[in-house]
Write an enzyme that holds these catalytic residues in place. Structure first.
Site, PDB file in Angstrom:
ATOM      1  N   GLY A  72      32.691  35.565  42.063  1.00 41.91           N
ATOM      2  CA  GLY A  72      32.138  34.317  42.590  1.00 41.91           C
ATOM      3  C   GLY A  72      33.014  33.119  42.253  1.00 41.91           C
ATOM      4  O   GLY A  72      34.243  33.216  42.265  1.00 41.91           O
ATOM      5  N   SER A 101      36.718  40.460  40.846  1.00 46.64           N
ATOM      6  CA  SER A 101      37.153  39.071  40.873  1.00 46.64           C
ATOM      7  C   SER A 101      36.815  38.359  39.557  1.00 46.64           C
ATOM      8  O   SER A 101      37.236  38.795  38.488  1.00 46.64           O
ATOM      9  CB  SER A 101      36.512  38.375  42.079  1.00 46.64           C
ATOM     10  N   MET A 102      36.034  37.268  39.596  1.00 48.34           N
ATOM     11  CA  MET A 102      35.716  36.529  38.370  1.00 48.34           C
ATOM     12  C   MET A 102      34.866  37.352  37.407  1.00 48.34           C
ATOM     13  O   MET A 102      34.888  37.112  36.199  1.00 48.34           O
ATOM     14  CB  MET A 102      35.001  35.223  38.705  1.00 48.34           C
ATOM     15  N   HIS A 126      42.107  40.208  41.383  1.00 50.80           N
ATOM     16  CA  HIS A 126      42.960  39.624  42.408  1.00 50.80           C
ATOM     17  C   HIS A 126      43.188  38.160  42.053  1.00 50.80           C
ATOM     18  O   HIS A 126      42.609  37.630  41.104  1.00 50.80           O
ATOM     19  CB  HIS A 126      42.375  39.783  43.815  1.00 50.80           C
ATOM     20  N   ASP A 176      43.971  42.714  46.272  1.00 55.48           N
ATOM     21  CA  ASP A 176      42.803  43.319  45.637  1.00 55.48           C
ATOM     22  C   ASP A 176      43.192  44.674  45.039  1.00 55.48           C
ATOM     23  O   ASP A 176      43.631  45.571  45.763  1.00 55.48           O
ATOM     24  CB  ASP A 176      41.683  43.533  46.660  1.00 55.48           C
TER      25      ASP A 176
END
Length: 206
Positions: A72, A101-102, A126, A176
Protein backbone atom coordinates in the site's frame (compact mmCIF):
# COMPACT_ATOMS: atom_id res chain seq x y z
CA UNK A 1 -24.59 -13.28 6.28
CA UNK A 2 -21.67 -11.38 7.81
CA UNK A 3 -21.19 -11.88 11.51
CA UNK A 4 -18.65 -9.13 12.18
CA UNK A 5 -15.72 -9.58 14.54
CA UNK A 6 -16.32 -12.48 16.97
CA UNK A 7 -16.27 -11.78 20.70
CA UNK A 8 -14.49 -13.91 23.29
CA UNK A 9 -14.58 -13.91 27.11
CA UNK A 10 -11.78 -12.11 28.94
CA UNK A 11 -11.37 -11.57 32.66
CA UNK A 12 -9.63 -8.30 33.47
CA UNK A 13 -7.06 -8.77 36.24
CA UNK A 14 -8.70 -7.94 39.57
CA UNK A 15 -12.22 -8.56 38.28
CA UNK A 16 -14.27 -11.60 39.31
CA UNK A 17 -16.33 -12.02 36.18
CA UNK A 18 -15.24 -12.21 32.56
CA UNK A 19 -16.50 -9.73 29.99
CA UNK A 20 -16.95 -10.23 26.27
CA UNK A 21 -14.43 -8.38 24.10
CA UNK A 22 -13.74 -8.41 20.36
CA UNK A 23 -11.33 -11.12 19.22
CA UNK A 24 -8.62 -8.73 18.07
CA UNK A 25 -8.91 -6.72 21.28
CA UNK A 26 -8.22 -9.93 23.18
CA UNK A 27 -5.28 -10.79 20.95
CA UNK A 28 -3.83 -7.29 21.37
CA UNK A 29 -3.76 -7.92 25.11
CA UNK A 30 -1.45 -10.85 24.33
CA UNK A 31 0.72 -8.47 22.24
CA UNK A 32 -0.38 -10.04 18.94
CA UNK A 33 -0.91 -7.46 16.19
CA UNK A 34 -2.31 -7.96 12.70
CA UNK A 35 -1.76 -6.27 9.34
CA UNK A 36 -4.34 -8.01 7.19
CA UNK A 37 -5.25 -5.38 4.62
CA UNK A 38 -3.82 -2.73 2.34
CA UNK A 39 -1.37 -0.45 4.12
CA UNK A 40 -3.13 2.89 4.52
CA UNK A 41 -3.26 5.69 7.08
CA UNK A 42 -5.94 4.20 9.33
CA UNK A 43 -4.39 0.75 9.82
CA UNK A 44 -0.92 2.30 10.02
CA UNK A 45 -1.97 4.67 12.79
CA UNK A 46 -3.75 1.84 14.62
CA UNK A 47 -0.69 -0.43 14.58
CA UNK A 48 1.65 2.43 15.52
CA UNK A 49 -0.60 3.38 18.44
CA UNK A 50 -0.82 -0.20 19.66
CA UNK A 51 2.93 -0.72 19.51
CA UNK A 52 3.60 2.48 21.45
CA UNK A 53 0.92 1.72 24.06
CA UNK A 54 2.05 -1.88 24.57
CA UNK A 55 5.66 -0.74 24.82
CA UNK A 56 4.72 1.71 27.56
CA UNK A 57 2.59 -0.91 29.31
CA UNK A 58 5.43 -3.48 29.43
CA UNK A 59 8.71 -2.83 27.65
CA UNK A 60 10.09 -6.29 28.53
CA UNK A 61 7.64 -8.39 26.47
CA UNK A 62 8.09 -8.88 22.74
CA UNK A 63 5.49 -7.85 20.17
CA UNK A 64 4.29 -10.09 17.32
CA UNK A 65 3.10 -8.59 14.03
CA UNK A 66 1.28 -11.01 11.70
CA UNK A 67 1.29 -9.84 8.08
CA UNK A 68 -1.04 -10.77 5.22
CA UNK A 69 -1.11 -7.68 3.03
CA UNK A 70 -0.76 -6.69 -0.63
CA UNK A 71 1.17 -3.57 0.37
CA UNK A 72 0.00 0.00 0.00
CA UNK A 73 1.02 3.56 0.71
CA UNK A 74 4.73 4.19 1.12
CA UNK A 75 4.59 6.74 3.95
CA UNK A 76 2.08 4.68 5.94
CA UNK A 77 4.37 1.66 5.67
CA UNK A 78 7.41 3.69 6.67
CA UNK A 79 5.53 4.90 9.77
CA UNK A 80 5.04 1.30 10.91
CA UNK A 81 8.65 0.40 10.08
CA UNK A 82 10.09 3.36 11.97
CA UNK A 83 7.91 2.68 15.02
CA UNK A 84 9.12 -0.92 15.08
CA UNK A 85 12.68 0.39 15.36
CA UNK A 86 11.66 2.99 17.96
CA UNK A 87 9.80 0.89 20.54
CA UNK A 88 11.82 -0.94 23.19
CA UNK A 89 10.35 -4.47 22.81
CA UNK A 90 11.58 -6.65 19.98
CA UNK A 91 9.02 -6.92 17.19
CA UNK A 92 8.63 -10.36 15.61
CA UNK A 93 7.25 -10.23 12.06
CA UNK A 94 5.36 -13.25 10.73
CA UNK A 95 4.27 -13.49 7.09
CA UNK A 96 1.16 -15.59 6.47
CA UNK A 97 -0.43 -15.44 3.04
CA UNK A 98 1.40 -12.61 1.32
CA UNK A 99 3.67 -9.71 2.16
CA UNK A 100 3.97 -7.65 -1.00
CA UNK A 101 5.45 -4.25 -1.73
CA UNK A 102 5.37 -2.12 1.47
CA UNK A 103 4.23 -5.15 3.46
CA UNK A 104 7.53 -6.87 2.61
CA UNK A 105 9.32 -3.72 3.80
CA UNK A 106 7.50 -4.01 7.13
CA UNK A 107 8.31 -7.74 7.24
CA UNK A 108 12.04 -7.14 6.80
CA UNK A 109 11.86 -4.49 9.55
CA UNK A 110 11.24 -7.05 12.27
CA UNK A 111 13.94 -7.82 14.80
CA UNK A 112 16.72 -9.64 12.95
CA UNK A 113 16.61 -13.39 13.82
CA UNK A 114 12.88 -12.97 14.65
CA UNK A 115 11.38 -12.65 11.16
CA UNK A 116 9.35 -15.66 10.04
CA UNK A 117 7.42 -16.76 6.96
CA UNK A 118 4.86 -19.55 6.99
CA UNK A 119 5.79 -22.35 4.56
CA UNK A 120 3.26 -21.38 1.85
CA UNK A 121 3.62 -17.62 2.22
CA UNK A 122 4.63 -15.40 -0.69
CA UNK A 123 6.82 -12.33 -0.46
CA UNK A 124 7.14 -9.68 -3.19
CA UNK A 125 9.51 -6.72 -3.45
CA UNK A 126 9.63 -3.98 -6.06
CA UNK A 127 10.50 -0.32 -6.40
CA UNK A 128 8.13 2.34 -5.00
CA UNK A 129 5.68 3.63 -7.58
CA UNK A 130 3.33 6.55 -7.96
CA UNK A 131 0.65 7.69 -10.39
CA UNK A 132 1.00 10.86 -12.43
CA UNK A 133 -2.36 11.20 -14.05
CA UNK A 134 -3.70 14.73 -14.33
CA UNK A 135 -1.00 16.60 -12.44
CA UNK A 136 0.90 19.59 -13.75
CA UNK A 137 4.34 19.13 -15.28
CA UNK A 138 6.07 20.79 -12.31
CA UNK A 139 4.23 18.49 -9.89
CA UNK A 140 5.25 15.51 -12.01
CA UNK A 141 8.96 16.31 -11.72
CA UNK A 142 8.77 17.15 -8.00
CA UNK A 143 6.98 13.89 -7.26
CA UNK A 144 9.45 11.97 -9.41
CA UNK A 145 12.35 13.36 -7.38
CA UNK A 146 10.62 12.31 -4.15
CA UNK A 147 10.02 8.80 -5.47
CA UNK A 148 13.70 8.51 -6.46
CA UNK A 149 14.76 9.56 -2.94
CA UNK A 150 12.32 7.10 -1.37
CA UNK A 151 13.60 4.31 -3.59
CA UNK A 152 17.18 5.05 -2.50
CA UNK A 153 16.17 4.98 1.17
CA UNK A 154 14.15 1.77 0.85
CA UNK A 155 16.96 0.09 -1.07
CA UNK A 156 19.47 0.99 1.65
CA UNK A 157 17.18 -0.51 4.30
CA UNK A 158 16.79 -3.77 2.35
CA UNK A 159 20.59 -3.94 1.95
CA UNK A 160 21.21 -3.32 5.67
CA UNK A 161 18.59 -5.77 6.89
CA UNK A 162 19.08 -8.60 4.39
CA UNK A 163 22.86 -8.58 4.05
CA UNK A 164 22.51 -8.73 0.26
CA UNK A 165 24.80 -6.62 -1.96
CA UNK A 166 23.44 -3.28 -3.13
CA UNK A 167 23.54 -4.30 -6.79
CA UNK A 168 21.43 -7.40 -6.10
CA UNK A 169 18.74 -5.50 -4.21
CA UNK A 170 18.71 -2.67 -6.75
CA UNK A 171 18.36 -5.14 -9.62
CA UNK A 172 15.58 -7.09 -7.90
CA UNK A 173 13.63 -3.91 -7.19
CA UNK A 174 13.52 -3.06 -10.89
CA UNK A 175 10.47 -5.31 -11.28
CA UNK A 176 8.03 -7.38 -9.22
CA UNK A 177 9.97 -10.25 -7.63
CA UNK A 178 7.80 -12.92 -6.01
CA UNK A 179 9.51 -15.31 -3.62
CA UNK A 180 8.52 -18.42 -1.72
CA UNK A 181 9.20 -18.56 2.01
CA UNK A 182 12.49 -20.41 1.47
CA UNK A 183 13.55 -18.00 -1.28
CA UNK A 184 12.80 -15.06 1.02
CA UNK A 185 14.91 -16.73 3.70
CA UNK A 186 17.80 -17.13 1.24
CA UNK A 187 17.34 -13.48 0.30
CA UNK A 188 17.60 -12.42 3.97
CA UNK A 189 14.09 -10.96 4.16
CA UNK A 190 13.09 -13.53 6.78
CA UNK A 191 15.26 -15.54 9.14
CA UNK A 192 13.10 -18.62 9.60
CA UNK A 193 10.50 -20.62 7.71
CA UNK A 194 7.70 -22.13 9.77
CA UNK A 195 7.31 -25.90 9.85
CA UNK A 196 5.31 -27.43 7.00
CA UNK A 197 2.32 -29.30 8.52
CA UNK A 198 2.38 -31.81 5.64
CA UNK A 199 5.99 -32.69 6.44
CA UNK A 200 5.09 -33.03 10.12
CA UNK A 201 2.25 -35.41 9.16
CA UNK A 202 4.57 -37.48 6.97
CA UNK A 203 7.08 -37.74 9.82
CA UNK A 204 4.28 -38.79 12.15
CA UNK A 205 3.04 -41.53 9.79
CA UNK A 206 6.50 -42.97 9.11
Amino acid sequence: MPVGVPKVPFRIPGEEDATWVELYNRLYRERLLFLGQEVKEEISNTIVGLMVFLSIEDHTRDLYLFINSPGGWIISGIAIFDTMQFVTPDVHTICMGIAASMASFILVGGEITKRIAFPHARIMIHQPVSSFYDGKTGDFFRETRQIVKLRENLTKVYVQRTGMPLWVVAQDMERDIFMSATEAQAHGIVDLVGADPEEDLEDFLL
